[in-house]
Design a protein around this motif. Sequence first.
Motif, mmCIF file in Angstrom:
data_model
loop_
_atom_site.group_PDB
_atom_site.id
_atom_site.type_symbol
_atom_site.label_atom_id
_atom_site.label_comp_id
_atom_site.label_asym_id
_atom_site.label_seq_id
_atom_site.Cartn_x
_atom_site.Cartn_y
_atom_site.Cartn_z
ATOM 1 N N TYR A 196 32.320 -7.040 -18.118
ATOM 2 C CA TYR A 196 33.076 -5.826 -17.837
ATOM 3 C C TYR A 196 32.809 -5.277 -16.441
ATOM 4 O O TYR A 196 33.599 -4.490 -15.921
ATOM 5 N N ALA A 197 31.698 -5.683 -15.835
ATOM 6 C CA ALA A 197 31.321 -5.098 -14.556
ATOM 7 C C ALA A 197 32.024 -5.758 -13.383
ATOM 8 O O ALA A 197 32.210 -5.128 -12.335
ATOM 9 N N TYR A 198 32.428 -7.016 -13.526
ATOM 10 C CA TYR A 198 32.950 -7.747 -12.372
ATOM 11 C C TYR A 198 34.250 -7.172 -11.821
ATOM 12 O O TYR A 198 34.387 -7.007 -10.605
ATOM 13 N N PRO A 199 35.247 -6.857 -12.658
ATOM 14 C CA PRO A 199 36.484 -6.341 -12.056
ATOM 15 C C PRO A 199 36.332 -4.985 -11.391
ATOM 16 O O PRO A 199 37.088 -4.657 -10.477
ATOM 17 N N LEU A 200 35.373 -4.185 -11.840
ATOM 18 C CA LEU A 200 35.275 -2.809 -11.365
ATOM 19 C C LEU A 200 35.060 -2.731 -9.867
ATOM 20 O O LEU A 200 35.767 -2.014 -9.153
ATOM 21 N N VAL A 201 34.072 -3.468 -9.373
ATOM 22 C CA VAL A 201 33.727 -3.372 -7.960
ATOM 23 C C VAL A 201 34.871 -3.896 -7.096
ATOM 24 O O VAL A 201 35.216 -3.304 -6.062
ATOM 25 N N VAL A 202 35.491 -5.013 -7.510
ATOM 26 C CA VAL A 202 36.614 -5.551 -6.740
ATOM 27 C C VAL A 202 37.776 -4.568 -6.747
ATOM 28 O O VAL A 202 38.466 -4.382 -5.745
ATOM 29 N N LEU A 203 38.003 -3.925 -7.880
ATOM 30 C CA LEU A 203 39.072 -2.929 -7.983
ATOM 31 C C LEU A 203 38.838 -1.793 -6.996
ATOM 32 O O LEU A 203 39.758 -1.353 -6.300
#
Length: 1139
Positions: free
Chosen positions: A354-361
Amino acid sequence: MLWYFLYPIRGTTDTPKLAPDHGLRRAFETYAKWTARHVKIVLSASTAVIFMFLYLFPFLYTTDATNITSGVSNLPHHVWTDAQPLGDMSAVEPDVIMRSIWVHGSYMKALERDVLLGALELQDELLGPTTNFNPRQPANRPEISEAEVVGDLTPRQRDAYHIINGLTNQSWFFHSPLQYWAGSADNIRNDQDILETVNARKTQSTSVNVTLRHSIVFSGKRFEERRLVAADALVITLIHLRDSPVGRRWVKRAEELASERSDTWKIIPSDGRSTSNQLYEFQFRPLSWSDVALLTTAYSISLFYLLLHLTKLRALKSKLGLMVSILVQITASIVSSFTVCAMFKIDLSRVPSYAYPLVVLAISLENSLRLINAVIMTSSTISNSDRIGEAFGETAHIAIANRVQNLLILWGLSQITFPGVAAFCTFVAIATVFDFIYLSTFLLSVLSVDVRQRELVELEKAFLSRTKSSEKDKNKPAWMEVVTHLRVGETAVSTRIAGTIVVICFVLTAQSHYAPEGSRQWLNSIFSSPWTRTVRSAPKPSLLIDIHQARSPTSWLRLQDHETAREVINVVKPWAHSYVARVYDPIIFVLKGSDRVPDSRESIFLPAVHDFLHHEIPNFVVLLLLVFAAVWLGTKHLLQDEYEDLGSEHPDDEPLISVKSLSKGHKLDVVMMTASPGGSLVSVGLDRAIQVWDVPIGSRHRVASDHECPLENPFPVLSMAIDPASKWLALVSWQRVFLWNLEDQQWTGTRDIDLGGHKPEAVFFCHKGADTTPTLVLVRRNGMGLEMELEVDESRDFTICKTPLVWAVPFPDKSHSFNNHHPPIAILTASRKSCVHLVRQQENEWVSTEVNFGEREAKDVHCVLPVPALSAYLIGRSRSVDLVDLESSTILHTFPTEVMQPRTLKHIPHMRAHQSNLTSLTLSYVSTETQDLVVQTYLPEKEDDNIISYCPSDPRSSGHRRLGELTERKRRVANPGVWEALPSGNILGVRRKKMAARPRSVSNSSLAGGVRRRGVGGQQANGHHHAPEATQLPQWEAWVLNHPESTCGFETRVLDDQNTADDQQGKNHLMISEVGPMVKCGNMSVAVALGNVVKVVSVGHEHFDVMADGFGMGGGEPKLNLASRRRKPGGLRGLRPVG
C-alpha cells in the motif's frame, strides 16, 4: 524544497523562470513542439513502452507463496518484513539458535544422486535416524529428565524434545531437502526423476508446518520457466532453543565427522567447529491500525488535491480525460519501476504494498498539474504546438530540478536506512525517472490532443475570470484566505514541496518499523555524528572463495521470504511478529572429486527475464505491434473527429486567411524562393542577398556570400533546394553547386558541374535512410541526371532520356517500399517528344524506364504530377489529363479539360475522415482561352462512396483498378494571379485588386514596364515634380477557394492593408506591378514575394511538419481539409459567386 534552501542566495522561494532565448528552454520548447506535431507517433510509442513494462510485470512477480524465489520476485504484501543483522553491541537475547550444514557436489550439481545420499548419511549422523521422521508423541508421555540422558540421545529421547511436543528451552526442529524423500535412501535410489520430485513437493510441510520451499533447503539455485533445474548446495538447518540437547549433539557430532569423514568429504572448517555467528532479526509485522489510518489519510489528501485542481476544468470531457491520463501516467510509473526492480533482483517485499503508490502519487501530481496549468495560461490564439512548447519550456526545468533533488534525497536516505527501506528508496527513485519520461511523452501528447479542443479554450477563460474575481474575495474570512493560498501555492507551505515532504516523512516512518529496540534509537542513529554512531555490523565475509559457492550464506539468509519468517514465528514465538536468531556460519561439506569450477557466471537479471526472452518474445512482439497500431489508429480517429468538428465550434472572430510579413531581409525584389516542410524559407533577391527565414518564429539569417571569392559567390543563382530536415541548402549556378549548412550557418563546400547551358529541370535532396546524410540530385535539361555525395567529393551521372526534358519532378515512391516513413525517392520526367520516364533507385543506381501507354498516342505532354497516395500519377496534355497506375502504366481514367496553359496543372487528392480510400480528386489549371483558373473536382455519385479503391498499406497490390461513376463540379476563378494547390485541400492565390481612382503624384516612368520605386512621395530622383493625376494604384489580395464539400466557398483578404501591424513594419517596401514567385510553405500556407517583402499567407493555423517528404506532397498522403471553417467578415471580401 530546493528553492527554499536556496533562499539565502536567490532571495526568493519562487521557482526560477528561464528567459525565452535561454538555450535549455528553447530545447525543451523545440521538443514539445515536435511532440505536439507528431502526437500519433509519441502517444503510440509511449503507450507501447507502458504496455511493455505492464506485460513483463506478471512474468516477474508472483503472489503465490509456493513460487516465491522460483526465479521470480515476491510481490509486496500488507506486512513489514526483513531479515537484518543486529549490531555486535546489541544486548538482545536470541529466541532461537540456527545451525546448518551445506552439502556440495560439483558446481551447480547438488541434486545428483550420490550427493543426496551422502547428505542423508551426514544428516543421520548429526540428528540420528530421520527416515519417515515423525516426532509426535502421546500427550501423557512421561517427562525425560537430564539424568536419563547418558551419552548419545536415543531416537525416543530426541523426539521428545521436538518442538511439536511442546515449546520449552530444550525444543528443536529442522528442515532439509531430504525430507522430500522422507529421509529414505531407498526412495532416493528409486527416484527416476529427481528434478520432478523437487519441483512437485516444494509445497510439502514439515511436522511443524514449515513449508520446504526451495529458498530454505537449497542454495545457489537455477530456474527455468519457474522450475528448479539445478542447485549448488543442499542446506540442512537445525533450529533449537538455548538448552536443547539436540543442539549439543549437533555440535559434538559435527566435530567428530570432521575426522571420521575426511576421506570422503572436504570439510570447512576442517575441525568441524563453527564459532562465528551473527544475530539476525526476522520480522513479519502486519500493518497496524495506525499504519492503515495514516495511509488512508495520505491517499485521501492526495486524491482530494487532485480533484480540487481538476474542478477548475469546467468541460466534462477534458476533466475526465486529464484525470484518467494523470492516473495512467502514475500507474505506468509504478508498474515500470516494479518491473525494473524485479529485473535487477531488488527485493521490494519488505515494505507493505500500500505504501508504494503513495509516494509516486505525491511526487507526480505536482509536476503534472504544473504542466497543465502552464498550458492553460498560454494564449489560445497561437498554434497548438506553440502552446505546448511554451508550457513545457516554462516547466520542464522545474520538473527536472525537483526530480534531481528527490533523487539526491533518496540516495542519501538509502545510505543510512535499513535494507528494506533502502530498497524502497531505490524503487521511488526509479519511479521518479519513469514519471518524468511519461510526463514528457504520454501526458504531453495527451495535452497536445486536448489543447485542440474547445474545452481548454474555455479553461483559459475560466482561469482568467477567476483571476479577475480575486478582487471580489477580499472580504473572505481569514481561514478561507489561508486555504485559498495553500491551494494556489502562494505561501511558503506550497504544494511544490508536498512530494518531497511525503518522501522524507514516509521513509522515516518506515525506518521506525525496522528499529529492533523501538524507542528513538533508530532516529538517533540517523542524526548522530558519523564518528559517534554505532554502525550496524556488516555480515562477516565468507572464507570459502576457493570452492566458488554460487551464493554466500549471508546472501542466502537475505533471500528468506516473509512466508517462511511467518511460519517460524508461529512455531517459536506465536504471540509476536518477529524473532531474533543467533545464526552460526554453516559447516561446508564438499564431496571429494567434485569439480567446483563455475561453468557460467550468475546473471545480473532475474531468471524470469531469461525465461521471458526465450519463450514469450513472439507473443510479446505481436501484442506490442497491435497496441501500437490500435493507439495510432485511435489517435488518428480522434484527431480527425476534432478536425471535422471545428467548423461549428471555433470562434467566428478569427479570419480564415492570415498574413505574416517577412520584411527587412532584402533591399530589392525577391526573385526566387524555396521552402521546407519544417517552416524554413529561403529567398534570393536582386540585391544579391540570400536570406533563410524560420517562418514559425519569424527569425532569419543571411547566407554569407562574397562576390570577390568565387567559392563563396553563388550568383547568379539558377535553382536551389532545401532538404526536408532544414539542414542543407543547395544553390546552383552555371558552373558550381554551393552547399550551405543551415544549422551551422556556414559553407560546407562546392562542386563543379556542367549544365550544358540550361537551367536544371529539378534539384532536390535524396535521403536513403533515416540517419544517413542525403545526396543532392540534379536533373539536367539534356536528359541526364547527376547525383552528388555531400560528405565526400563524389558524383555520378545517370541517363534518363535521350531527348531534352521539359518537366521533372521527384516524389516518395511508397509503392516500391514497405517503409512509409522513409520511402525511396523516384523521379517522373517528360520530354519534348512527350515521352514519359520513371526513374527509380535500385541499390546505389538510378534506373530509368520509359512508360509505354499502348495505343495511347504520346503527344502534347507538358507536365507529369505524381500522386503517391494512389500509387499513380497524372499526365497533363493540352486538352485532357490521364490518371496512370504507377506499377502497371495502365491509364485508369482520362479527364477531359479545356485547353490549358502548359505547366499550370495542379491536383489535390482528398480523403474524408474515417476512410482510407480517395473520396475526391481536384484538378486545377489555367484556361488558355479565358485566362481563368478552372477547378474541376470529381466526386463519387453516391455520398460516402469512393472514386477509387486501393490498399495504402500495400500499394503494390493495386493491380488493375477502375474508377467508379463520377460527378464533376467545375468552378472558375477570374484573374487568378499566382496560386498554389495546398495539401490541406484549398487553393490559395494572390492577385491584383483594382481600387478606386484617387489623386496621387506619380511619375510616368514609375509605372512603365514594371519599374519599381521606394516610398510614395511625389519627388523623383531627377528632382522634377508632376502635377497630381488620377491613377489606379495596384493593390493585392489573397484569395482562397475551398473544397466544394466545405461550408466556405471563396474568400479574399487584402494583402497590403496599411492598417495591419505587419505592413506598418514594412510600409517602405517597394511598389510593384506584378507578384513575385510563390512557393508552398507547409500544408496550409504559401510564401509569395511582393517586391522586397515576403508574405506568408496561411489558411487557418499552420502546423509545419518536419517529417513531410519535402516535395510539396505532405508525405504523399492526402490531407484533410482543416482550414475551411473560420471567417472574419470585416477582414474578408465575403463569399462571391464564381464561374
